[in-house]
Enzyme design. Structure first.
Site, PDB file in Angstrom:
ATOM      1  N   SER A   1       0.855  -1.195   0.000  1.00  0.00           N
ATOM      2  CA  SER A   1       0.000   0.000   0.000  1.00  0.00           C
ATOM      3  C   SER A   1       0.882   1.233   0.000  1.00  0.00           C
ATOM      4  CB  SER A   1      -0.886  -0.008   1.255  1.00  0.00           C
ATOM      5  OG  SER A   1      -1.511   1.243   1.452  1.00  0.00           O
TER       6      SER A   1
ATOM      7  N   TYR B   1      -0.945  -0.133  10.619  1.00  0.00           N
ATOM      8  CA  TYR B   1      -1.094  -0.555   9.225  1.00  0.00           C
ATOM      9  C   TYR B   1       0.149  -0.188   8.416  1.00  0.00           C
ATOM     10  CZ  TYR B   1      -3.319  -1.160   4.643  1.00  0.00           C
ATOM     11  OH  TYR B   1      -3.629  -1.567   3.364  1.00  0.00           O
TER      12      TYR B   1
END
Length: 239
Positions: free
Chosen positions: A142, A155
């Site tokens: 990501s 995250y």
């Protein structure tokens, strides 16, 4: 352009969202697909859709954090498909909160799923690719693994780690004719992004899972002499 028909792929987190979009795109190319996940109903529904394209499509339900379950299920998948050519490490979770407020057990679950989950699945598949001296591995990271932001510490930490794992693996297995591509998409209208409130999914102003799947297919179609090391997919003009 590499022909993909008849190849065998494993996609983790393949019952919905990005994983499902990639599975459908693969099936349209004639690739046999095994999808994994934890939602059996979603997996069954997706497999039925994949089979409509005339390919072999199967599923296995397990948690990527569970190494024993990963090993047994991956071996069964490869036996059923009679080989493996492509692995897409797509399974992952996300949760956001301030560093001080997010409890340790949530941090641990994110790291175990997003990092050790990829380790477990790749460790089970890689010997088969090395033995045949060819293969493709896609690790879905990501943009949160390129830049940290407030409330994304857990995250981002997991995706930073995944990028390091993926790029290191790429350099290790090039000699085995195995291509490892690290994907770092920005927000895509996946089920997870919509559920987290990151986007309303409007196709007029956000990248769709199908767009991401097209990128993966195009990468697979590159001649074997060429390898895409990393790729980021962004929306052209978000509203």
């Amino acid at each position: 352009m590499t022909k993909l028909k008849g190849q065998n792929a494993i996609i983790t987190g393949g019952g919905r969202g990005l994983g499902k979009a990639m599975a459908i795109a693969f099936a349209k190319q004639g690739i046999n697909v095994a999808i994994t996940g934890r939602n059996i109903q979603a997996l069954e529904e997706t497999v039925k859709e994949l089979q409509s394209y005339g390919v072999t499509a199967i599923y296995a339900s397990f948690d990527v954090k569970d190494q024993k379950a990963v090993n047994s299920n991956i071996e069964q998948i490869i036996t059923t498909l009679q080989g493996v050519d492509i692995l897409v490490n797509n399974a992952g979770i996300a949760e956001f909160g301030t560093f001080i407020d997010m409890p340790a057990d949530k941090w641990e679950n994110i790291l175990l799923t997003n990092v050790m989950g990829v380790y477990n699945v790749t460790k089970a598949v890689l010997p088969h690719l090395i033995k045949k001296n060819q293969g493709d591995i896609f690790n879905v990271a990501s943009t949160a693994g390129l830049n940290g932001n407030a409330t994304t510490s857990a995250y981002s930490a997991s995706k930073f780690a995944l990028i390091g794992l993926s790029e290191s693996l790429m350099k290790e297995v090039r000699k085995n004719n195995i291509r490892v591509c690290t994907l770092t998409p920005s927000t895509i209208a996946s089920d997870m992004s919509i559920e987290l409130g990151l986007t309303d999914g409007n196709p007029d102003h956000i990248v769709q899972p199908e767009d991401f799947a097209d990128l993966v297919v195009a990468t697979l179609q590159l001649p074997r002499r060429a390898m895409l090391k990393t790729a980021s997919l962004w929306t052209t003009n978000p509203q």
